[in-house]
Design an enzyme around this catalytic site. Structure first.
Site, mmCIF file in Angstrom:
data_model
loop_
_atom_site.group_PDB
_atom_site.id
_atom_site.type_symbol
_atom_site.label_atom_id
_atom_site.label_comp_id
_atom_site.label_asym_id
_atom_site.label_seq_id
_atom_site.Cartn_x
_atom_site.Cartn_y
_atom_site.Cartn_z
ATOM 1 N N ASN A 9 0.724 -1.319 -0.309
ATOM 2 C CA ASN A 9 0.260 0.195 -0.271
ATOM 3 C C ASN A 9 0.873 1.469 -0.093
ATOM 4 O O ASN A 9 1.397 1.496 1.387
ATOM 5 C CB ASN A 9 -0.877 0.038 1.406
ATOM 6 C CG ASN A 9 -1.909 1.082 1.000
ATOM 7 O OD1 ASN A 9 -1.703 1.613 0.639
ATOM 8 N ND2 ASN A 9 -2.636 1.291 2.674
ATOM 9 N N LYS A 11 0.081 4.401 0.087
ATOM 10 C CA LYS A 11 -0.772 4.708 0.486
ATOM 11 C C LYS A 11 0.078 6.899 -0.442
ATOM 12 O O LYS A 11 -0.157 6.799 -1.698
ATOM 13 C CB LYS A 11 -0.016 5.344 1.954
ATOM 14 C CG LYS A 11 -0.207 4.017 2.542
ATOM 15 C CD LYS A 11 0.488 5.074 4.415
ATOM 16 C CE LYS A 11 0.133 3.547 4.851
ATOM 17 N NZ LYS A 11 -0.083 2.914 6.162
ATOM 18 N N HIS A 94 -9.417 1.020 4.601
ATOM 19 C CA HIS A 94 -8.046 1.202 5.120
ATOM 20 C C HIS A 94 -8.553 2.073 6.563
ATOM 21 O O HIS A 94 -8.835 3.038 6.265
ATOM 22 C CB HIS A 94 -6.962 1.704 3.760
ATOM 23 C CG HIS A 94 -6.089 1.928 4.380
ATOM 24 N ND1 HIS A 94 -5.320 2.535 5.897
ATOM 25 C CD2 HIS A 94 -4.708 0.961 4.689
ATOM 26 C CE1 HIS A 94 -4.363 2.468 6.064
ATOM 27 N NE2 HIS A 94 -3.857 1.204 5.167
ATOM 28 N N GLU A 96 -6.912 4.550 7.273
ATOM 29 C CA GLU A 96 -6.848 6.298 7.555
ATOM 30 C C GLU A 96 -8.378 7.005 6.871
ATOM 31 O O GLU A 96 -8.331 7.830 7.109
ATOM 32 C CB GLU A 96 -5.522 6.247 5.938
ATOM 33 C CG GLU A 96 -4.430 5.647 7.303
ATOM 34 C CD GLU A 96 -2.929 5.387 6.649
ATOM 35 O OE1 GLU A 96 -2.959 5.218 5.436
ATOM 36 O OE2 GLU A 96 -2.711 4.783 7.354
ATOM 37 N N GLU A 166 -6.043 -5.150 9.774
ATOM 38 C CA GLU A 166 -4.769 -4.148 10.055
ATOM 39 C C GLU A 166 -5.345 -3.178 11.561
ATOM 40 O O GLU A 166 -6.212 -2.767 11.475
ATOM 41 C CB GLU A 166 -5.110 -3.272 8.883
ATOM 42 C CG GLU A 166 -4.693 -3.923 7.486
ATOM 43 C CD GLU A 166 -4.002 -3.207 6.964
ATOM 44 O OE1 GLU A 166 -3.019 -2.911 7.084
ATOM 45 O OE2 GLU A 166 -4.525 -1.566 6.851
ATOM 46 N N GLY A 172 1.603 1.580 10.500
ATOM 47 C CA GLY A 172 2.737 3.028 10.697
ATOM 48 C C GLY A 172 3.606 3.042 11.810
ATOM 49 O O GLY A 172 4.365 4.610 11.843
ATOM 50 N N SER A 212 2.945 -3.196 10.249
ATOM 51 C CA SER A 212 4.531 -2.412 10.616
ATOM 52 C C SER A 212 5.096 -3.733 10.249
ATOM 53 O O SER A 212 5.929 -4.213 11.292
ATOM 54 C CB SER A 212 4.566 -2.185 12.232
ATOM 55 O OG SER A 212 3.912 -1.125 12.710
#
Ligand code: PEP
Length: 253
Positions: A9, A11, A94, A96, A166, A172, A212
């Site tokens: 990903n 991003k 996701h 985010e 996730e 992150g 991560s």
């Protein structure tokens, strides 16, 4: 029986020039990979990356898709547009997007339906926050996210669906779930999916871990029986690092 799938990903990183350099460096490094390899790139780079990856074992995806076919949806990108530039996969829901852009289980569901109807393969993300984990709410949260994402979707539409577990606290942050934590929750997600669609489809459906994941922990995470792959953020931005995750077999546990 489930082929592992490792997806990057990217991003909001990489102009077309950067994207072309990264995919060009990646192609030879993963050419003999056993897992399926996917890179989910910014909308603006899909066409460039798809062209550079054509004829290789790397599939290209986007990071979101509109829930409507076309029309007055400023800022959105339709499934037809994504297919037109060479996308095969799309990340949906996701954390985010949920955290910063108001994505909910209901919009995840609408986007998933639209992706599937148009022949895009969705990677549907679910996962709990740190507070939720510490409050013992992990199973309740992922169960309701999975049920919400698949609401009203018929079993016959799910052949190409991938789920990504996730944990938000691991994305992150450099803080990875332990392999045991990943296995436990991924297995639980499969159980919820089985309660919706039966054990046979649940056994065929791939569930990735994301958060991560990197060359140092990939082999251990992937050694767990229910963990069928990874969704990789930071470590997918460097070709050598991502290739090491893809080629996790052979790395020491
Ligand atoms: C992600 O973006 O889905 C992700 C897992 O990011 P990172 O690998 O950087 O934690």
């Amino acid at each position: 029986m489930r082929r592992p799938i490792i997806a990057g990903n990217w991003k909001m990183n990489n102009t077309r020039t950067d994207a072309k350099a990264l995919i060009t460096a990646l192609v030879p490094l993963v050419a003999d990979a056993e897992p399926e390899v996917v890179v989910c790139v910014p909308f603006t780079a899909v066409e460039t990356v798809a062209a550079a990856a054509k004829g290789t074992n790397i599939a290209v995806g986007a990071q979101n898709v509109a829930w409507a076919d076309k029309g007055a949806f400023t800022g959105e990108i339709s499934a037809a547009m994504l297919k037109d530039v060479g996308a095969e996969y799309v990340i949906i829901g996701h954390s985010e997007r949920r955290q910063y852009f108001g994505e909910t289980d209901a919009t995840v569901n609408l986007r998933a339906v639209q992706a599937i109807k148009n022949g895009l393969k969705p990677i549907i993300c679910v996962g709990e926050t740190l507070d939720e984990r510490e409050d013992g709410e992990t199973e309740r949260v992922v169960s309701s996210q999975v049920r919400g994402a698949f609401e009203g979707i018929a079993e016959g539409m799910l052949a190409n669906v991938v789920i990504a577990y996730e944990p938000v606290w691991a994305i992150g942050t450099g803080k990875t779930a332990t392999a045991e934590q990943a296995q436990e929750t991924v297995a639980y997600i499969r159980k919820v999916f089985a309660s919706l669609y039966g054990a046979a489809l649940a056994q065929k459906t791939r569930v990735q871990y994301g958060g991560s994941m990197n060359p140092a922990n990939a082999a251990e995470l992937m050694s767990k029986p229910d963990v069928d792959g990874g969704l990789i953020g930071g470590a997918s931005l460097r070709a050598e690092e991502f290739a090491k995750v893809v080629n996790y077999k052979g790395a020491a546990i």
